[in-house]
Design an enzyme around this catalytic site. Structure first.
Site, mmCIF file in Angstrom:
data_model
loop_
_atom_site.group_PDB
_atom_site.id
_atom_site.type_symbol
_atom_site.label_atom_id
_atom_site.label_comp_id
_atom_site.label_asym_id
_atom_site.label_seq_id
_atom_site.Cartn_x
_atom_site.Cartn_y
_atom_site.Cartn_z
ATOM 1 N N GLU A 1 0.684 -1.454 -0.080
ATOM 2 C CA GLU A 1 0.093 -0.055 -0.003
ATOM 3 C C GLU A 1 0.773 1.111 0.121
ATOM 4 O OE1 GLU A 1 -2.296 1.398 -0.855
ATOM 5 O OE2 GLU A 1 -4.339 1.362 0.386
ATOM 6 N N ASP A 2 0.474 2.966 -0.608
ATOM 7 C CA ASP A 2 0.841 3.557 -0.565
ATOM 8 C C ASP A 2 0.800 4.089 1.018
ATOM 9 O OD1 ASP A 2 -1.709 4.231 -0.849
ATOM 10 O OD2 ASP A 2 -1.771 5.860 -2.157
ATOM 11 N N ASP B 1 -3.393 5.534 6.929
ATOM 12 C CA ASP B 1 -3.115 7.325 7.801
ATOM 13 C C ASP B 1 -4.142 6.869 8.850
ATOM 14 O OD1 ASP B 1 -4.520 9.313 8.015
ATOM 15 O OD2 ASP B 1 -5.395 9.425 6.181
ATOM 16 N N PHE C 1 -0.673 16.924 4.512
ATOM 17 C CA PHE C 1 -1.693 16.105 2.932
ATOM 18 C C PHE C 1 -0.952 16.223 2.179
ATOM 19 C CE2 PHE C 1 -3.829 15.726 -0.713
ATOM 20 C CZ PHE C 1 -4.878 15.007 -0.158
ATOM 21 N N ARG D 1 -0.930 11.627 -8.512
ATOM 22 C CA ARG D 1 -0.328 10.324 -7.655
ATOM 23 C C ARG D 1 1.649 10.080 -8.867
ATOM 24 N NH1 ARG D 1 -4.264 7.184 -5.925
ATOM 25 N NH2 ARG D 1 -6.611 7.942 -6.762
HETATM 26 C C1 PRP Z 1 -5.926 5.425 0.327
HETATM 27 C C2 PRP Z 1 -4.490 4.903 0.442
HETATM 28 C C3 PRP Z 1 -5.240 3.283 1.803
HETATM 29 C C4 PRP Z 1 -6.400 4.348 2.090
HETATM 30 C C5 PRP Z 1 -5.548 4.749 3.860
HETATM 31 O O1 PRP Z 1 -6.892 5.344 -0.234
HETATM 32 O O2 PRP Z 1 -4.237 4.204 -0.514
HETATM 33 O O3 PRP Z 1 -5.909 2.799 1.112
HETATM 34 O O4 PRP Z 1 -6.667 5.832 1.604
HETATM 35 O O5 PRP Z 1 -6.445 5.253 4.622
HETATM 36 P P1 PRP Z 1 -6.845 4.223 5.943
HETATM 37 O O6 PRP Z 1 -5.776 3.985 6.380
HETATM 38 O O7 PRP Z 1 -8.061 5.560 6.596
HETATM 39 O O8 PRP Z 1 -7.923 3.044 5.588
HETATM 40 P P2 PRP Z 1 -7.883 5.862 -1.049
HETATM 41 O O9 PRP Z 1 -9.561 5.073 -0.313
HETATM 42 O O10 PRP Z 1 -7.341 7.400 -1.011
HETATM 43 O O11 PRP Z 1 -8.076 5.599 -2.453
HETATM 44 P P3 PRP Z 1 -7.103 5.640 -4.446
HETATM 45 O O12 PRP Z 1 -5.719 4.524 -3.515
HETATM 46 O O13 PRP Z 1 -7.170 5.187 -4.609
HETATM 47 O O14 PRP Z 1 -6.258 6.956 -3.579
#
Ligand code: PRP
Length: 174
Positions: free
Chosen positions: A97-98, A101, A150, A163
């Site tokens: 994962e990136d 959060d 952010f 991205r």
């Molecule tokens: C982002 C990120 C994780 C998630 C982390 O995805 O890639 O999947 O949020 O947040 P959390 O720890 O609060 O659950 P997002 O839903 O923004 O979709 P994306 O990957 O398409 O940007």
């Protein structure tokens, strides 16, 4: 409208750190069949760089999920909008994962995948933002711990843009 983006983590620092993670993962999974599971969309840049830098063969697969309630409640829910197309029974799985959060997305996806009896299930993230955590979740492999700002780049977006930035940036003004 253009935004101002300041560099938080330079490109070379990221590439060097991913190489270190790739080395550690290649050692950890030596001799095993490993499936990297990227969570769309944010994971793709980190996953491809990590896979290319690993010295062992890997398989890749993708899932997509949307989280709800992440901003207002500690019991957010995740809707899986794309699932894996193969069984993971007996397979070593590494979720890639990136960012972590609140932790809600990966907490729920981890629970879901564990029910499918993988040989092992671990988690590699490029960025960890522990100040925002709402559920208990510790990644096994972490690129960088960052403050509660952010960030964009390496898969992370602002209104779906940026991205593809090769550094991690902070949006400072519009
Ligand atoms: C982002 C990120 C994780 C998630 C982390 O995805 O890639 O999947 O949020 O947040 P959390 O720890 O609060 O659950 P997002 O839903 O923004 O979709 P994306 O990957 O398409 O940007």
């Amino acid at each position: 409208m253009d935004v101002n983006i300041e560099v938080l983590i330079p490109e070379q620092d990221i590439r060097d750190r991913i190489q270190e993670m790739a080395d550690a993962l290649s050692e950890r999974y030596a001799g095993e069949n490993l499936l990297l599971v990227g969570i769309l969309n944010g994971s793709v840049f980190f996953l491809t760089e990590l896979a290319q830098r690993m010295s062992i063969p890997v398989e890749i697969g993708f899932m997509a999920a949307s989280s709800y309630g992440a901003g207002t409640t500690s019991t957010g829910r995740v809707l899986v909008t794309k699932d894996l197309e193969r069984s993971i029974d007996g397979v070593h799985v590494l979720i890639v994962e990136d960012i972590v959060d609140t932790g809600q997305t990966l907490h729920l996806l981890t629970e879901m995948l564990l029910e499918r009896n993988p040989a092992s299930l671990e988690l590699a993230v490029l960025l960890d933002k522990p100040a925002r955590r709402k559920v208990c979740l510790d990644a096994d492999f972490i690129g960088f711990e960052i403050p509660d700002v952010f960030v964009v780049g390496w898969g992370l977006d602002y209104n779906q843009k940026y991205r593809d930035l090769p550094f991690i940036g902070v949006i400072t003004e519009e």
